[in-house]
Design a protein around this motif. Structure first.
Motif, mmCIF file in Angstrom:
data_model
loop_
_atom_site.group_PDB
_atom_site.id
_atom_site.type_symbol
_atom_site.label_atom_id
_atom_site.label_comp_id
_atom_site.label_asym_id
_atom_site.label_seq_id
_atom_site.Cartn_x
_atom_site.Cartn_y
_atom_site.Cartn_z
ATOM 1 N N GLN A 1 -9.168 21.380 0.650
ATOM 2 C CA GLN A 1 -10.385 21.601 1.410
ATOM 3 C C GLN A 1 -11.586 21.045 0.657
ATOM 4 O O GLN A 1 -11.680 21.180 -0.567
ATOM 5 C CB GLN A 1 -10.594 23.100 1.659
ATOM 6 C CG GLN A 1 -9.442 23.770 2.403
ATOM 7 C CD GLN A 1 -9.502 25.278 2.307
ATOM 8 O OE1 GLN A 1 -9.165 25.857 1.273
ATOM 9 N NE2 GLN A 1 -9.930 25.933 3.366
ATOM 10 N N TYR B 1 -17.290 20.602 6.652
ATOM 11 C CA TYR B 1 -16.009 21.069 6.117
ATOM 12 C C TYR B 1 -14.906 20.134 6.586
ATOM 13 O O TYR B 1 -14.879 19.704 7.750
ATOM 14 C CB TYR B 1 -15.728 22.490 6.603
ATOM 15 C CG TYR B 1 -14.313 22.968 6.312
ATOM 16 C CD1 TYR B 1 -14.004 23.591 5.112
ATOM 17 C CD2 TYR B 1 -13.292 22.765 7.233
ATOM 18 C CE1 TYR B 1 -12.714 24.013 4.836
ATOM 19 C CE2 TYR B 1 -11.997 23.181 6.968
ATOM 20 C CZ TYR B 1 -11.706 23.805 5.772
ATOM 21 O OH TYR B 1 -10.428 24.208 5.505
ATOM 22 N N ASP B 2 -13.965 19.827 5.687
ATOM 23 C CA ASP B 2 -12.840 18.959 6.033
ATOM 24 C C ASP B 2 -11.639 19.398 5.208
ATOM 25 O O ASP B 2 -11.784 19.766 4.032
ATOM 26 C CB ASP B 2 -13.194 17.495 5.749
ATOM 27 C CG ASP B 2 -12.124 16.540 6.253
ATOM 28 O OD1 ASP B 2 -12.139 16.208 7.450
ATOM 29 O OD2 ASP B 2 -11.274 16.135 5.442
ATOM 30 N N ARG C 1 -11.840 19.724 10.875
ATOM 31 C CA ARG C 1 -13.157 19.262 10.435
ATOM 32 C C ARG C 1 -14.201 20.047 11.221
ATOM 33 O O ARG C 1 -14.095 20.184 12.437
ATOM 34 C CB ARG C 1 -13.334 17.772 10.662
ATOM 35 C CG ARG C 1 -14.731 17.261 10.287
ATOM 36 C CD ARG C 1 -14.834 15.769 10.411
ATOM 37 N NE ARG C 1 -13.970 15.105 9.430
ATOM 38 C CZ ARG C 1 -13.754 13.782 9.416
ATOM 39 N NH1 ARG C 1 -14.317 13.016 10.326
ATOM 40 N NH2 ARG C 1 -12.980 13.260 8.501
ATOM 41 N N ASN D 1 -18.575 21.132 11.517
ATOM 42 C CA ASN D 1 -19.985 21.006 11.159
ATOM 43 C C ASN D 1 -20.700 22.285 11.567
ATOM 44 O O ASN D 1 -20.508 22.777 12.694
ATOM 45 C CB ASN D 1 -20.628 19.817 11.871
ATOM 46 C CG ASN D 1 -20.251 18.495 11.246
ATOM 47 O OD1 ASN D 1 -20.901 18.017 10.320
ATOM 48 N ND2 ASN D 1 -19.174 17.888 11.744
ATOM 49 N N GLN E 1 -15.889 22.411 15.781
ATOM 50 C CA GLN E 1 -14.702 22.222 14.951
ATOM 51 C C GLN E 1 -13.633 21.416 15.669
ATOM 52 O O GLN E 1 -13.393 21.611 16.858
ATOM 53 C CB GLN E 1 -14.120 23.593 14.558
ATOM 54 C CG GLN E 1 -12.807 23.510 13.776
ATOM 55 C CD GLN E 1 -12.322 24.848 13.294
ATOM 56 O OE1 GLN E 1 -13.012 25.523 12.532
ATOM 57 N NE2 GLN E 1 -11.128 25.274 13.728
#
Length: 376
Positions: free
Chosen positions: A221, A246-247, A253, A255, A280
């Motif tokens: 992560q 986040y990925d 993924r 935002n 997401q």
């Protein structure tokens, strides 16, 4: 109720998870006063026709200066969890009842020098089918003019996963977490912070309470977090904003955009409304509620040929919005009261940047928290 993600210690939690918290850029000095804070929180979530999880969580936090160069802080929380948790999608018929209690605590020792400070910490969380232990460390260093602070963090977690549905389940998960960030006083009224985080986990990730559920035994992560606080001197207010990317290696993924307005309204009183939006993308092995013609629900088409699969709505593609309000009352120099309320709504068709996962019922949650703190 086994947790899905490993716990993190107090050092990295603030840096990676808690929006709206920005460490000031300043010379590193030990706190002059101690703090004792008591909190009572209540959480509930639901879907149409299904009243799901309820959580009551009293907690205590203590910060104690030891001398001019040392401080010790720690917290303790007990969660009483009850309700129903769907095994797959949002099906009421697949819900299982649960009644659980979790106790978690952390402690951190910090040493302060002229331009830098370092901390070591430990955290532990325990419930009947899940245990997590974490060790963490952090180092902060400030520039000569005190306008910039660099922060570096490291944490290691060891989790034990069991299940009341399967007493033979005895699995582990180990996770390393790294964080690096910088906080800059951009102007006299602007504070900017940028953090990068990475997490490397290996072990058991499948949820024993959602069937069928098979997930990879590794998860990498990464997060990027940008915060900007702007003070409006004319009215004494502060705008707090953040963007988090986040990925992970599962294909998720997300935002998240966050904004809060901190507004003093009277002597000792402050009101803070906030808004947050998340969009997401689904994990690669998430499947929508379309069932195999032969096996039926909840098996996805071609189930026999799949290595990994999950119908957990937290791994789906969705959009979510949160609105909240916090009221603080500084009673005097020692005592402070605070009350906050937030409402969360999640929908598949609220996703931006592509279609959301179809077939999921709307998901809603709300939580409130009452706090009392005293400086000494």
């Amino acid at each position: 109720m086994a947790a899905i993600d490993s716990s993190v210690g107090g050092v990295l939690a603030a840096a990676l998870l808690l929006p709206g918290i920005v460490a000031p850029a300043m010379a590193e000095t030990a706190p002059e006063q101690g703090v004792v804070a008591l909190k009572v929180a209540n959480y509930r979530d639901w879907q149409p026709g299904l009243d799901r999880v309820k959580v009551d969580a009293p907690s205590i936090y203590v910060l104690a200066p030891l001398d001019a160069h040392w401080s010790l802080e720690g917290s303790l929380v007990n969660d009483a969890v009850s309700g129903a948790s769907p095994r797959y999608h949002s099906a009421v018929s697949g819900a299982s009842k649960m009644d659980d209690s979790r106790t978690a605590g952390d402690i951190k020792l910090t040493h302060y020098a002229d331009r830098h400070a370092w901390s070591i910490g430990a955290a532990s969380s325990s419930e009947h089918d899940y245990r997590s232990n974490t060790l963490s460390g952090e180092w902060r260093v400030s520039s000569d003019d005190n306008n910039r602070t660099w922060t570096f963090g490291l944490a290691y977690s060891d989790d034990e996963i069991g299940s009341t549905n399967d007493p033979t389940l005895d699995e582990h998960r180990r996770t390393w977490q790294l964080m690096a960030g910088v906080t800059q006083a951009w102007t006299a009224v602007d504070l900017v912070q940028f953090n990068l985080g990475a997490s490397f986990g290996k072990g058991h990730y499948a949820d024993p309470y959602k069937f069928p559920d098979s997930r990879p035994d590794e998860r990498r992560q990464t997060t990027a977090l940008l915060r900007w606080n702007h003070h409006v001197e004319s009215i004494g207010a502060t705008l707090r904003t953040s963007w988090r990317l986040y990925d992970d290696s599962w294909g998720v993924r997300a935002n998240t955009l966050d904004a809060a307005w901190v507004q003093p309204v009277a002597e000792g009183w402050t009101v803070t409304p906030m808004l947050r939006y998340t969009t997401q993308r689904a994990a690669r092995f998430y499947y929508d509620p379309v069932y195999d013609a032969t096996l039926g629900a909840p098996f996805p088409p071609g189930f026999d040929n799949l290595q990994h699969y999950s119908a957990d709505h937290r791994l789906s593609a969705f959009g979510a919005a949160t609105a909240g309000l916090r009221v603080d009352w500084q009673v005097d120099r020692q005592w402070k009261l605070d009350l906050s309320y937030s409402r969360y709504e999640q929908r598949g068709d609220w996703r931006l940047g592509g279609d959301g996962s179809p077939g999921l019922a709307p998901f809603s949650a709300r939580w409130w928290q009452l706090g009392l703190s005293r400086r000494f």
